[in-house]
Write a protein that holds these residues in place. Structure first.
Motif, PDB file in Angstrom:
ATOM      1  N   VAL A   6      16.189  26.711 166.228  1.00  0.00           N
ATOM      2  CA  VAL A   6      14.985  26.474 167.037  1.00  0.00           C
ATOM      3  C   VAL A   6      15.140  27.131 168.399  1.00  0.00           C
ATOM      4  N   TYR A   7      16.299  27.003 169.019  1.00  0.00           N
ATOM      5  CA  TYR A   7      16.519  27.569 170.350  1.00  0.00           C
ATOM      6  C   TYR A   7      16.375  29.083 170.352  1.00  0.00           C
ATOM      7  N   GLU A  58      14.978  28.822 174.116  1.00  0.00           N
ATOM      8  CA  GLU A  58      16.033  28.381 175.024  1.00  0.00           C
ATOM      9  C   GLU A  58      15.868  29.024 176.394  1.00  0.00           C
ATOM     10  N   GLU A  59      15.668  30.334 176.435  1.00  0.00           N
ATOM     11  CA  GLU A  59      15.487  31.022 177.712  1.00  0.00           C
ATOM     12  C   GLU A  59      14.217  30.549 178.407  1.00  0.00           C
ATOM     13  N   PHE A  60      13.160  30.364 177.633  1.00  0.00           N
ATOM     14  CA  PHE A  60      11.893  29.926 178.198  1.00  0.00           C
ATOM     15  C   PHE A  60      12.062  28.615 178.958  1.00  0.00           C
ATOM     16  N   PHE A  61      12.716  27.641 178.340  1.00  0.00           N
ATOM     17  CA  PHE A  61      12.868  26.338 178.990  1.00  0.00           C
ATOM     18  C   PHE A  61      13.972  26.341 180.046  1.00  0.00           C
ATOM     19  N   VAL A  83      10.670  10.969 171.399  1.00  0.00           N
ATOM     20  CA  VAL A  83      11.100  12.002 172.346  1.00  0.00           C
ATOM     21  C   VAL A  83      12.007  11.447 173.438  1.00  0.00           C
ATOM     22  N   GLU A  84      11.759  10.227 173.839  1.00  0.00           N
ATOM     23  CA  GLU A  84      12.572   9.653 174.923  1.00  0.00           C
ATOM     24  C   GLU A  84      13.992   9.320 174.464  1.00  0.00           C
ATOM     25  N   GLU A  85      14.239   9.345 173.167  1.00  0.00           N
ATOM     26  CA  GLU A  85      15.575   9.040 172.647  1.00  0.00           C
ATOM     27  C   GLU A  85      16.377  10.288 172.265  1.00  0.00           C
ATOM     28  N   GLU A  88      19.917  15.601 173.307  1.00  0.00           N
ATOM     29  CA  GLU A  88      20.077  17.011 173.689  1.00  0.00           C
ATOM     30  C   GLU A  88      18.946  17.414 174.649  1.00  0.00           C
ATOM     31  N   PRO A  89      19.268  17.741 175.909  1.00  0.00           N
ATOM     32  CA  PRO A  89      18.234  18.021 176.911  1.00  0.00           C
ATOM     33  C   PRO A  89      17.266  19.145 176.539  1.00  0.00           C
ATOM     34  N   LEU A  90      17.770  20.230 175.980  1.00  0.00           N
ATOM     35  CA  LEU A  90      16.888  21.336 175.633  1.00  0.00           C
ATOM     36  C   LEU A  90      15.935  20.951 174.506  1.00  0.00           C
ATOM     37  N   MET A  91      16.426  20.265 173.503  1.00  0.00           N
ATOM     38  CA  MET A  91      15.548  19.822 172.411  1.00  0.00           C
ATOM     39  C   MET A  91      14.512  18.833 172.927  1.00  0.00           C
ATOM     40  N   ARG A  92      14.895  17.989 173.880  1.00  0.00           N
ATOM     41  CA  ARG A  92      13.939  17.046 174.455  1.00  0.00           C
ATOM     42  C   ARG A  92      12.806  17.813 175.162  1.00  0.00           C
TER      43      ARG A  92
END
Length: 120
Positions: A6-7, A58-61, A83-85, A88-92
């Protein structure tokens, strides 16, 4: 491993899917752009460039200029995951965007989607 796939996906491949999801329910590309700008801090002209650029999610976020501090107010489920759980910060961050576009497609008002606080 699944997250890495996904990243690495190009944002230019995901963006039209987000717009199509919203437009299918009567919303506009401009509204999708507003949601993305609110979440990430990208200005409209920057977003215009990025939507056709060869940049990974990944770069976008990770390069987002000003992630909105109120994005942590985004709660609920996307694909059966709260989503709040998400640890992984990037996946969130990616799921925050999914959730906002879902809310847009479901007909929520922009005020609610953008977590605007009522003025006192």
């Amino acid at each position: 491993m699944q997250n890495e796939k996904v990243y690495r996906m190009n944002f230019s491949k995901i963006y039209p899917l987000l717009v199509a999801k919203a437009e299918k329910k009567g919303r506009t590309r401009a509204e999708v752009d507003e949601v993305i700008s609110w979440l990430t801090g990208y200005r409209p002209e920057e977003l215009e460039e990025l939507r056709t650029a060869e940049i990974s999610c990944e770069e976008f976020f990770r390069n987002a200029p000003h992630p909105n501090e109120n994005r942590t107010l985004i709660t609920g489920t996307v694909c059966g995951v709260r989503v709040e759980e998400i640890k992984e910060p990037l996946m969130r961050e990616i799921r925050y965007l999914d959730k906002l576009v879902d809310e847009l497609a479901r007909g929520k008002t922009m005020e609610k989607i953008l977590r605007k606080q009522p003025e006192k």
